[in-house]
Design a protein around this motif. Structure first.
Motif, PDB file in Angstrom:
ATOM      1  N   ILE A 231       0.844  -1.208   0.000  1.00 39.33           N
ATOM      2  CA  ILE A 231       0.000   0.000   0.000  1.00 39.33           C
ATOM      3  C   ILE A 231       0.874   1.250   0.000  1.00 39.33           C
ATOM      4  O   ILE A 231       0.618   2.214  -0.731  1.00 39.33           O
ATOM      5  CB  ILE A 231      -0.958   0.004   1.206  1.00 39.33           C
ATOM      6  N   CYS A 232       1.931   1.220   0.820  1.00 34.63           N
ATOM      7  CA  CYS A 232       2.861   2.362   0.856  1.00 34.63           C
ATOM      8  C   CYS A 232       3.533   2.567  -0.500  1.00 34.63           C
ATOM      9  O   CYS A 232       3.727   3.705  -0.941  1.00 34.63           O
ATOM     10  CB  CYS A 232       3.940   2.123   1.915  1.00 34.63           C
TER      11      CYS A 232
ATOM     12  N   LEU B  56       0.873   4.185  -2.803  1.00 30.76           N
ATOM     13  CA  LEU B  56       0.561   5.552  -2.400  1.00 30.76           C
ATOM     14  C   LEU B  56       1.731   6.499  -2.631  1.00 30.76           C
ATOM     15  O   LEU B  56       1.545   7.658  -2.994  1.00 30.76           O
ATOM     16  CB  LEU B  56       0.148   5.584  -0.926  1.00 30.76           C
TER      17      LEU B  56
ATOM     18  N   TRP C 101       2.388   1.169   8.802  1.00 28.16           N
ATOM     19  CA  TRP C 101       0.977   1.578   8.909  1.00 28.16           C
ATOM     20  C   TRP C 101       0.858   3.063   9.204  1.00 28.16           C
ATOM     21  O   TRP C 101      -0.081   3.728   8.736  1.00 28.16           O
ATOM     22  CB  TRP C 101       0.253   0.735   9.950  1.00 28.16           C
TER      23      TRP C 101
ATOM     24  N   VAL D 262       1.241   4.550   5.879  1.00 26.53           N
ATOM     25  CA  VAL D 262       0.000   4.428   5.103  1.00 26.53           C
ATOM     26  C   VAL D 262      -0.938   5.588   5.427  1.00 26.53           C
ATOM     27  O   VAL D 262      -1.465   6.258   4.530  1.00 26.53           O
ATOM     28  CB  VAL D 262      -0.700   3.078   5.396  1.00 26.53           C
ATOM     29  N   VAL D 263      -1.138   5.844   6.708  1.00 26.19           N
ATOM     30  CA  VAL D 263      -2.042   6.924   7.123  1.00 26.19           C
ATOM     31  C   VAL D 263      -1.533   8.276   6.631  1.00 26.19           C
ATOM     32  O   VAL D 263      -2.276   9.080   6.067  1.00 26.19           O
ATOM     33  CB  VAL D 263      -2.197   6.938   8.658  1.00 26.19           C
TER      34      VAL D 263
ATOM     35  N   SER E  66       0.440   8.879   4.133  1.00 21.49           N
ATOM     36  CA  SER E  66       0.384   8.968   2.669  1.00 21.49           C
ATOM     37  C   SER E  66      -1.028   9.233   2.180  1.00 21.49           C
ATOM     38  O   SER E  66      -1.224   9.989   1.221  1.00 21.49           O
ATOM     39  CB  SER E  66       0.930   7.670   2.056  1.00 21.49           C
ATOM     40  N   VAL E  67      -2.012   8.616   2.819  1.00 16.45           N
ATOM     41  CA  VAL E  67      -3.405   8.889   2.453  1.00 16.45           C
ATOM     42  C   VAL E  67      -3.739  10.363   2.688  1.00 16.45           C
ATOM     43  O   VAL E  67      -4.357  11.021   1.840  1.00 16.45           O
ATOM     44  CB  VAL E  67      -4.365   7.980   3.254  1.00 16.45           C
TER      45      VAL E  67
ATOM     46  N   THR F  21      -1.657  12.792   2.650  1.00 15.35           N
ATOM     47  CA  THR F  21      -0.919  13.575   1.651  1.00 15.35           C
ATOM     48  C   THR F  21      -1.623  13.557   0.300  1.00 15.35           C
ATOM     49  O   THR F  21      -1.691  14.573  -0.396  1.00 15.35           O
ATOM     50  CB  THR F  21       0.517  13.047   1.520  1.00 15.35           C
ATOM     51  N   VAL F  22      -2.137  12.389  -0.100  1.00 17.06           N
ATOM     52  CA  VAL F  22      -2.879  12.303  -1.355  1.00 17.06           C
ATOM     53  C   VAL F  22      -4.078  13.256  -1.314  1.00 17.06           C
ATOM     54  O   VAL F  22      -4.323  14.006  -2.269  1.00 17.06           O
ATOM     55  CB  VAL F  22      -3.347  10.856  -1.617  1.00 17.06           C
ATOM     56  N   VAL F  23      -4.822  13.232  -0.215  1.00 16.49           N
ATOM     57  CA  VAL F  23      -5.982  14.117  -0.090  1.00 16.49           C
ATOM     58  C   VAL F  23      -5.546  15.580  -0.123  1.00 16.49           C
ATOM     59  O   VAL F  23      -6.166  16.406  -0.812  1.00 16.49           O
ATOM     60  CB  VAL F  23      -6.754  13.809   1.211  1.00 16.49           C
TER      61      VAL F  23
END
Length: 208
Positions: free
Chosen positions: A121-122, A125, A177, A180-181, A183-184, A186-188
């Motif tokens: 996932i990382c 992302l 993990w 992951v949080v 990066s999510v 950052t995408v937003v």
């Protein structure tokens, strides 16, 4: 985020080294390729073999060569357009190899699918975070924000593998993990920034 605050301090150290390397006949592009090849090779060798501590220090050292190609470009009076594209491309390759190596370790050595999932996932992302900025800039928009950029991704991932190498249980799991949080988020952040930037720029073509 760290890139903004640390760049000036790091440059004071790397710029003299960059001047010295240029005088020796090295080129920024050669340094980029050497660092990337080393990071990819050792990421896919040491981590899958379970050598987390050794892998952390070796890969971190090789990734640091990425700082020197910029210093060398400045020593030569500035980088080229090709050099910039090459550097960004090699960054993506090195980052992908690192997380692929950790995922491989999770499958083959740790035998933890949840850890492998976090690594994959990382990996995805991280590529998305970089792509949003590149695509936005190509369209004349701005996406120069982000909680977790490349420096943060490397630090978090390698601190996790390093602590695991020292015997700290589940350190790499927590690190990935957390990544992951971040990066999510950052995408937003970048999608929102692009949307805001786009309100002032007429649309010229449909997106993919």
């Amino acid at each position: 985020m760290l890139n903004i605050f640390a760049r000036a301090s790091v440059s004071r150290v790397t710029d003299p080294i960059g001047v010295w390397l240029v005088r020796l006949g090295m080129t920024p592009n050669a340094m980029t390729l050497v660092g990337t090849a080393g990071a990819v090779g050792f990421s896919l060798w040491l981590f899958p073999a379970g050598h987390l501590l050794t892998g952390t220090f070796v890969v971190w050292g090789l990734v640091m060569l990425d700082l020197l190609d910029g210093a060398m470009a400045r020593a030569k009076g500035g980088g080229t357009a090709f050099g910039g594209v090459l550097d960004s491309t090699c960054d993506r390759i090195a980052d992908g190899a690192l997380l692929a190596g950790i995922a491989w370790y999770a499958f083959e050595v740790a035998e933890r699918r949840s850890l492998a999932a976090a690594a994959l996932i990382c990996l995805v992302l991280g590529q998305v975070v970089s792509y949003i900025k590149a695509r936005a800039e190509a369209a004349g928009l701005s996406a120069n924000v982000g909680l977790v950029e490349r420096a943060e991704r490397l630090i978090i991932a390698l601190v996790g593998t390093g602590l695991s190498g020292f015997g700290v249980p589940y350190a790499v799991d927590v690190a990935l993990w957390l990544l992951v949080v971040g990066s999510v988020i950052t995408v937003v952040q970048r999608v929102v920034a692009v949307r805001r930037s786009a309100t002032a720029v007429p649309t010229t073509e449909a997106g993919e």
